[in-house]
Design a protein around this motif. Sequence first.
Motif, PDB file in Angstrom:
ATOM      1  N   PRO A 337       0.410  -1.279  -0.319  1.00  0.00           N
ATOM      2  CA  PRO A 337      -0.078   0.990  -0.335  1.00  0.00           C
ATOM      3  C   PRO A 337       0.823   1.018   0.205  1.00  0.00           C
ATOM      4  N   GLY A 338       2.255   1.280   0.580  1.00  0.00           N
ATOM      5  CA  GLY A 338       2.534   2.318   0.948  1.00  0.00           C
ATOM      6  C   GLY A 338       3.811   2.551  -0.563  1.00  0.00           C
ATOM      7  N   LYS A 339       3.529   1.539  -1.391  1.00  0.00           N
ATOM      8  CA  LYS A 339       4.191   1.971  -3.149  1.00  0.00           C
ATOM      9  C   LYS A 339       3.260   2.504  -3.811  1.00  0.00           C
ATOM     10  N   ILE A 340       2.679   1.930  -4.133  1.00  0.00           N
ATOM     11  CA  ILE A 340       0.990   2.234  -4.838  1.00  0.00           C
ATOM     12  C   ILE A 340      -0.247   3.247  -4.260  1.00  0.00           C
ATOM     13  N   ALA A 341      -0.447   4.215  -4.743  1.00  0.00           N
ATOM     14  CA  ALA A 341      -1.087   4.919  -3.801  1.00  0.00           C
ATOM     15  C   ALA A 341      -2.836   4.697  -4.514  1.00  0.00           C
ATOM     16  N   GLN A 342      -2.878   4.324  -5.947  1.00  0.00           N
ATOM     17  CA  GLN A 342      -4.338   4.552  -6.366  1.00  0.00           C
ATOM     18  C   GLN A 342      -4.065   3.891  -7.426  1.00  0.00           C
ATOM     19  N   VAL A 343      -4.994   2.841  -8.103  1.00  0.00           N
ATOM     20  CA  VAL A 343      -5.162   2.397  -9.717  1.00  0.00           C
ATOM     21  C   VAL A 343      -6.545   2.670 -10.362  1.00  0.00           C
ATOM     22  N   GLU A 353      -0.803   4.785  -9.801  1.00  0.00           N
ATOM     23  CA  GLU A 353      -0.014   5.574  -8.517  1.00  0.00           C
ATOM     24  C   GLU A 353       0.680   6.033  -8.035  1.00  0.00           C
ATOM     25  N   LEU A 354       2.455   5.959  -7.984  1.00  0.00           N
ATOM     26  CA  LEU A 354       2.819   5.269  -7.009  1.00  0.00           C
ATOM     27  C   LEU A 354       2.393   5.972  -5.997  1.00  0.00           C
ATOM     28  N   GLY A 355       2.908   5.805  -4.687  1.00  0.00           N
ATOM     29  CA  GLY A 355       2.311   6.259  -3.042  1.00  0.00           C
ATOM     30  C   GLY A 355       3.846   6.383  -2.503  1.00  0.00           C
ATOM     31  N   LYS A 361      11.247   9.270  -5.549  1.00  0.00           N
ATOM     32  CA  LYS A 361      12.254   8.353  -7.024  1.00  0.00           C
ATOM     33  C   LYS A 361      11.457   7.282  -8.216  1.00  0.00           C
ATOM     34  N   GLU A 362      10.258   8.062  -8.471  1.00  0.00           N
ATOM     35  CA  GLU A 362       9.275   8.211  -9.186  1.00  0.00           C
ATOM     36  C   GLU A 362      10.118   7.468 -10.742  1.00  0.00           C
ATOM     37  N   GLN A 363      10.390   8.490 -10.659  1.00  0.00           N
ATOM     38  CA  GLN A 363      11.476   8.509 -12.078  1.00  0.00           C
ATOM     39  C   GLN A 363      12.541   7.279 -11.833  1.00  0.00           C
ATOM     40  N   LYS A 364      13.183   6.688 -10.933  1.00  0.00           N
ATOM     41  CA  LYS A 364      14.200   5.538 -10.991  1.00  0.00           C
ATOM     42  C   LYS A 364      12.934   4.607 -11.172  1.00  0.00           C
ATOM     43  N   VAL A 365      11.866   4.467 -10.750  1.00  0.00           N
ATOM     44  CA  VAL A 365      10.848   3.231 -10.431  1.00  0.00           C
ATOM     45  C   VAL A 365      10.641   3.241 -12.041  1.00  0.00           C
ATOM     46  N   ASN A 377       4.698   4.905 -19.714  1.00  0.00           N
ATOM     47  CA  ASN A 377       5.053   6.837 -19.174  1.00  0.00           C
ATOM     48  C   ASN A 377       4.977   6.871 -18.034  1.00  0.00           C
ATOM     49  N   LEU A 378       5.388   7.942 -17.622  1.00  0.00           N
ATOM     50  CA  LEU A 378       5.349   8.354 -16.635  1.00  0.00           C
ATOM     51  C   LEU A 378       4.727  10.088 -16.320  1.00  0.00           C
ATOM     52  N   THR A 379       3.282  10.212 -16.690  1.00  0.00           N
ATOM     53  CA  THR A 379       3.237  11.925 -16.121  1.00  0.00           C
ATOM     54  C   THR A 379       2.450  11.999 -14.785  1.00  0.00           C
ATOM     55  N   GLN A 380       2.861  13.811 -14.782  1.00  0.00           N
ATOM     56  CA  GLN A 380       2.424  14.070 -13.609  1.00  0.00           C
ATOM     57  C   GLN A 380       2.841  14.031 -12.052  1.00  0.00           C
ATOM     58  N   GLY A 381       4.852  12.859 -12.962  1.00  0.00           N
ATOM     59  CA  GLY A 381       5.702  12.735 -12.156  1.00  0.00           C
ATOM     60  C   GLY A 381       5.633  12.180 -11.663  1.00  0.00           C
ATOM     61  N   ASN A 382       4.424  10.887 -11.018  1.00  0.00           N
ATOM     62  CA  ASN A 382       4.278   9.554 -10.208  1.00  0.00           C
ATOM     63  C   ASN A 382       2.814   8.724 -10.435  1.00  0.00           C
ATOM     64  N   VAL A 383       2.936   9.140 -11.770  1.00  0.00           N
ATOM     65  CA  VAL A 383       1.717   8.035 -12.155  1.00  0.00           C
ATOM     66  C   VAL A 383       2.250   7.551 -12.867  1.00  0.00           C
ATOM     67  N   LEU A 384       2.508   6.000 -12.987  1.00  0.00           N
ATOM     68  CA  LEU A 384       2.581   5.158 -14.580  1.00  0.00           C
ATOM     69  C   LEU A 384       1.408   5.254 -15.288  1.00  0.00           C
ATOM     70  N   ARG A 385       1.880   5.430 -16.819  1.00  0.00           N
ATOM     71  CA  ARG A 385       0.397   5.613 -17.660  1.00  0.00           C
ATOM     72  C   ARG A 385       0.913   4.536 -18.398  1.00  0.00           C
ATOM     73  N   LEU A 386      -0.157   3.202 -18.082  1.00  0.00           N
ATOM     74  CA  LEU A 386      -0.493   2.433 -18.674  1.00  0.00           C
ATOM     75  C   LEU A 386      -1.505   2.622 -20.311  1.00  0.00           C
ATOM     76  N   LEU A 387      -1.440   2.329 -21.497  1.00  0.00           N
ATOM     77  CA  LEU A 387      -2.318   2.450 -22.421  1.00  0.00           C
ATOM     78  C   LEU A 387      -1.041   1.772 -23.863  1.00  0.00           C
ATOM     79  N   PRO A 388      -1.600   0.765 -23.380  1.00  0.00           N
ATOM     80  CA  PRO A 388      -0.918  -1.132 -24.418  1.00  0.00           C
ATOM     81  C   PRO A 388      -2.271  -1.100 -25.550  1.00  0.00           C
ATOM     82  N   PRO A 389      -1.012  -1.303 -26.849  1.00  0.00           N
ATOM     83  CA  PRO A 389      -2.293  -1.962 -27.997  1.00  0.00           C
ATOM     84  C   PRO A 389      -3.376  -2.966 -27.539  1.00  0.00           C
ATOM     85  N   LEU A 390      -3.999  -2.717 -28.126  1.00  0.00           N
ATOM     86  CA  LEU A 390      -5.474  -3.106 -27.488  1.00  0.00           C
ATOM     87  C   LEU A 390      -5.389  -5.112 -27.730  1.00  0.00           C
TER      88      LEU A 390
END
Length: 411
Positions: A337-343, A353-355, A361-365, A377-390
């Motif tokens: 829970p401390g590592k992931i704040a929200q999906v 969203e990283l916690g 250390k978001e950039q390092k992750v 993609n890392l957007t807004q500094g702390n959100v890993l954004r996934l938009l994979p091919p369908l």
Amino acid sequence: MSEKFEALKDRTMKSVMNTYGRYPLALDRGKACTLFDLDGREYLDLLAGIAVANLGHSHPEVTAAIAKQAGELVHVSNLFFQEPQVDLAEALLATWPQADGQSGRTGRVFFCNSGAEANEAAIKLARRYMHVVRGEERHEVITLTNSFHGRTLATLTATGQDKVKEGFHPLPEGFVTVPSGDLEALKAAMTGKTAAVLLEIIQGEGGVKPFPEEYLKGVQALCREQGVLFMVDEIQTGLCRTGKWWAHQHYGLTPDVVSVAKALANGLPMGAIMATEAVSAGFQPGSHATTFGGGPVVAAAATKTLEIMTRDRLAERAARMGDFAMALFEDLAAAMPGKIAQVRGLGLMIGVELGQDVSGKEQKVWEELIRLGFILNLTQGNVLRLLPPLVIEQKDLERFARALGDVLGNV
Ligand SMILES: *Cc1c(COP(=O)(O)O)cnc(C)c1O
């Protein structure tokens, strides 16, 4: 990094304007969900060129459609009629319940070359519709904080983030930004000058932020009540990404105008707006145009893309795979829970969203995930954004979730 990469980077830095913070990676080839770098290293693509290659890279049927059309006619001025463009217009309208031609509902399309141009066309259409069809002096477009609508002067003004505006003043007039998710604020901002509200159903660049259904329905109801156009930017959320053709369908919304781009031609540059028949009357011959819009090659690629999305039921697939992926990430979040704040997300548009425990250390992750062979993609500094091919497979999503768990476990 290899010498080959360093040499390419050096040439790029000397010759191309420095507008992108680029990843330390040069891509060379792609096949479905796999990308290869200059040294032949393999990556799992979880970004699809930011929601562009929805069918996967180098789809053989799209490639064949491009090659065939390129051998017949590449460009023709919009001063002439041509069949590939109208084939696409009909196919696109058939995906939009507002204009599918059944129950007497009809709509029209305008073709352009990018997302920003699509929103630009939507804004122009709203203003001109109010002026010539309704005879009202309504010209203001209301947008939301944290939104993203493009980089032309009008669309960056519409974008509700200061970072895209910095250094570009003076900005065009006629735009108002209100706080996202706040119906009262929207209501207070609507005046006799308001022409339209423009919003994303899920704010993509803004950090994959969905809105509550009541809010979206409330915005539409306010628009109808005040005689304001309800315009939806589906540039990222559209074309099966969220598990339906259009994200607004999840909530039974009936926008007057929809902007489209990114995945439309599975990688060739193309944008479009769809509008109801009534609103489309705002444009007349000469009022809006673009040289390349709806050109035969991109149109043939897009028609083939829509045909494959329909045939292969990619909306349903995105819904199924999205549920599968969300469950994987939610399990991870529960375990750390401390590592992931929200999906968050819908279908295959997902933000992790990283916690607090990862703070700073978001950039390092993100870099470590790329090093392990995952492109996202890392957007807004702390959100890993996934938009994979369908067309992504369960085993690939599982492989990524394991790697994410490992990387987060080690930071
Ligand atoms: C990408 C995007 C745009 C801009 O599209 P371009 O093709 O880059 O001009 C506009 N709105 C949304 C929601 C987007 O995701």
